[in-house]
Scaffold this active site. Sequence first.
Site, PDB file in Angstrom:
ATOM      1  N   HIS A 196     -43.576  20.261 -14.893  1.00  0.00           N
ATOM      2  CA  HIS A 196     -44.975  20.264 -15.344  1.00  0.00           C
ATOM      3  C   HIS A 196     -45.623  21.647 -15.246  1.00  0.00           C
ATOM      4  O   HIS A 196     -46.715  21.858 -15.779  1.00  0.00           O
ATOM      5  CB  HIS A 196     -45.798  19.214 -14.568  1.00  0.00           C
ATOM      6  CG  HIS A 196     -46.194  19.623 -13.180  1.00  0.00           C
ATOM      7  ND1 HIS A 196     -45.504  19.221 -12.067  1.00  0.00           N
ATOM      8  CD2 HIS A 196     -47.215  20.388 -12.732  1.00  0.00           C
ATOM      9  CE1 HIS A 196     -46.082  19.717 -10.983  1.00  0.00           C
ATOM     10  NE2 HIS A 196     -47.126  20.427 -11.358  1.00  0.00           N
ATOM     11  N   ASP A 241     -39.160  15.825 -12.652  1.00  0.00           N
ATOM     12  CA  ASP A 241     -40.126  16.933 -12.656  1.00  0.00           C
ATOM     13  C   ASP A 241     -39.478  18.248 -12.230  1.00  0.00           C
ATOM     14  O   ASP A 241     -40.114  19.065 -11.554  1.00  0.00           O
ATOM     15  CB  ASP A 241     -41.334  16.622 -11.764  1.00  0.00           C
ATOM     16  CG  ASP A 241     -42.523  17.547 -12.073  1.00  0.00           C
ATOM     17  OD1 ASP A 241     -42.660  17.951 -13.240  1.00  0.00           O
ATOM     18  OD2 ASP A 241     -43.279  17.879 -11.151  1.00  0.00           O
ATOM     19  N   GLY A 263     -50.687  25.390  -7.390  1.00  0.00           N
ATOM     20  CA  GLY A 263     -49.701  26.462  -7.458  1.00  0.00           C
ATOM     21  C   GLY A 263     -48.537  26.302  -6.501  1.00  0.00           C
ATOM     22  O   GLY A 263     -47.537  27.018  -6.599  1.00  0.00           O
ATOM     23  N   SER A 275     -46.669  23.497  -6.166  1.00  0.00           N
ATOM     24  CA  SER A 275     -45.600  22.688  -6.747  1.00  0.00           C
ATOM     25  C   SER A 275     -44.487  23.587  -7.254  1.00  0.00           C
ATOM     26  O   SER A 275     -44.729  24.628  -7.867  1.00  0.00           O
ATOM     27  CB  SER A 275     -46.140  21.832  -7.904  1.00  0.00           C
ATOM     28  OG  SER A 275     -46.851  20.725  -7.436  1.00  0.00           O
TER      29      SER A 275
END
Length: 302
Positions: free
Chosen positions: A50, A80, A154, A156
């Site tokens: 993402h 993800d 930020g 992730s």
Amino acid sequence: MASSILETMSAEFASAAERAGSNVVAVHGRRWMPTSGIEWKKGVIVTVHHGVRRDEDIKVLLHGGRSVPAQLAGRDPSTDLAVLKIDEGSSTIPQPGDSTSLRLGHLVLALGRTRRGDLVASSGIIGGISGEWRNWRGGQLDQHIRLDLALYPGFSGGPLINPRGEVVGINTRGPSHGRALTVPVSTVNRVVAELLEKGHIARPYIGLAMQPVTVPENLRSKLPPESRVGLLVIHVENDGPAAKAGLLLGDLLFEVEGKAVEQVDAVQESISRAKIGDVLHIKVIRGGEIKPVSVTLGERPR
């Protein structure tokens, strides 16, 4: 004494962050705030799907402040994860840890890197942990690791580390409706290997759309005694695995691999545990009669 213990713990975490932090990067792959990532092995960056909104013009900010171009090797929305490749890799790689050794309440550290290149951290504990977990996107994680810490914007794509500085997974909010969780290192290794080889994750599928319906009284004698609901086939994909096996619109599916099924999720669970080319044995009611059907699972179209 208590002060000494805290000082020791603090020093251990600071050393752990320093060791793992040299491999943490900032990934500029979207318009707004960059996301974090980590050089998983030489020249290979792992981050979150993402956080990479484009396939080209991706930049990676390395430890030391140097910015380098990166190429997208592949992405897997269901877990993800995204994998990037850079020409110049680090001479060191992060030390992997064993996520199965994590326990509820263990102290952990989430690392990230800002757009200016600063290494940042957020401390907390393992807030929940269990076995295999399939998220709402269909991704299969080897463990469900929920974090009780602040996963700031930020963060992730950055790693979760234990007090020894070992990387036990990649942090994200993507697959869990905004809750902070960690994709365990074993899942990351599996996904990275396939993305580097194929550029995508090959997943099996059956090519059916179904919905639960109550089975009419005159057909219940065909079902196991405890069954009252079946899955009505409302769509069969042209040339898909189900169509090739002879399944038809209006078939009433009630059994998969010898087990009664009343929800579509139960069928999807069986498929998610299988491999492309595996044969799924199902039973349907058609024209008032039970018909066994063997479906060879195909690769889901991209």
